[in-house]
Design an enzyme around this catalytic site. Structure first.
Site, PDB file in Angstrom:
ATOM      1  N   GLY A   4      32.758  33.293  41.066  1.00  0.00           N
ATOM      2  CA  GLY A   4      34.036  33.671  41.646  1.00  0.00           C
ATOM      3  C   GLY A   4      35.181  32.797  41.188  1.00  0.00           C
ATOM      4  O   GLY A   4      35.026  31.896  40.363  1.00  0.00           O
ATOM      5  N   CYS A   7      40.377  35.278  45.331  1.00  0.00           N
ATOM      6  CA  CYS A   7      39.395  35.877  44.426  1.00  0.00           C
ATOM      7  C   CYS A   7      40.051  36.568  43.231  1.00  0.00           C
ATOM      8  O   CYS A   7      39.420  37.367  42.545  1.00  0.00           O
ATOM      9  CB  CYS A   7      38.479  36.849  45.169  1.00  0.00           C
ATOM     10  SG  CYS A   7      37.658  36.100  46.596  1.00  0.00           S
TER      11      CYS A   7
END
Length: 220
Positions: free
Chosen positions: A80, A175
């Site tokens: 991520g 994100c």
């Protein structure tokens, strides 16, 4: 083969670095003794921004700017991009052996997502998964996920927004998704749902999804 044992360890409100130290110790233990008990580390963090393996997208200057908010900043080896952890967010680090699960890393993450969906249903909230990792309510992420796996032992995990101050997320693009937002159990249900309210539903859901015997010695 007997079912794996999952030991729940509640760390409370701790700095990110302290939780990582406990996590590394438990990971090393499971690598050395693959048949030993798994660990489910549960905690809240003091305000911190963490950057995943795609950290090259963030320069040291970018991260220094984030530190001016009063939060800590750490680069990590999880999957991520960037996210925030803070009080009011249930952070869960499952340390498991994929060899005993007979699952690859994608199915492992999917099982974590299903566990969080169970928690949302427990509170009467309809959530869903998407092509983007994590759990969502519409276009807003309610639970972020980022994991690491070494020698088939998992680390890092998920962060479920309970009653966290969502304004911390305004300093980043969570994100890396510019067209998506963030939300929490409390915001979506219009009532206060704390980390304490969410712990047992999550522990029970993970126990079911991963078919393990849960030992929670700290349960009141």
């Amino acid at each position: 083969m007997s079912r794996p044992v999952l030991e729940v360890v509640r760390l409370g409100l701790v700095p990110f670095a302290e939780a990582m130290q406990v996590q590394r110790s438990r990971v090393d233990q499971l690598k050395t003794r693959p048949g030993s008990a798994w660990t489910l580390l549960l905690c809240e963090h003091q305000p911190v921004y963490t950057v995943g393996l795609r950290s090259s997208l963030y320069s040291d200057q970018d991260l220094d700017q984030l530190r001016t908010t009063g939060a800590q900043v750490h680069r990590t080896d999880r999957g991520g991009l960037i996210t925030f952890h803070g009080p009011g967010q249930l952070v869960c680090y499952p340390i498991m052996h994929l060899g005993r699960l007979n699952k690859g890393i994608r199915l492992f993450v999917s099982s974590l997502e299903l566990s969080v969906l169970d928690v949302c249903r427990h509170f009467g909230l309809k959530a869903e998964t998407s092509p983007h990792t994590g759990v969502w309510v519409g276009d807003n992420k309610i639970c972020a996920m980022g994991v690491h796996c070494s020698r088939r032992v998992t680390s890092h995990g998920l962060a479920l927004n309970c009653d966290v101050d969502l304004s911390w997320f305004q300093n980043i693009v969570p994100c890396g998704l510019r067209d998506r937002g963030v939300t929490s159990l409390s915001q979506e249900t219009q009532r206060t749902i704390t980390v304490g309210d969410s712990v047992q539903p999550l522990v029970q859901a993970i126990g079911r999804q991963f078919n393990c015997d849960v030992i929670d010695q700290s349960r009141n």
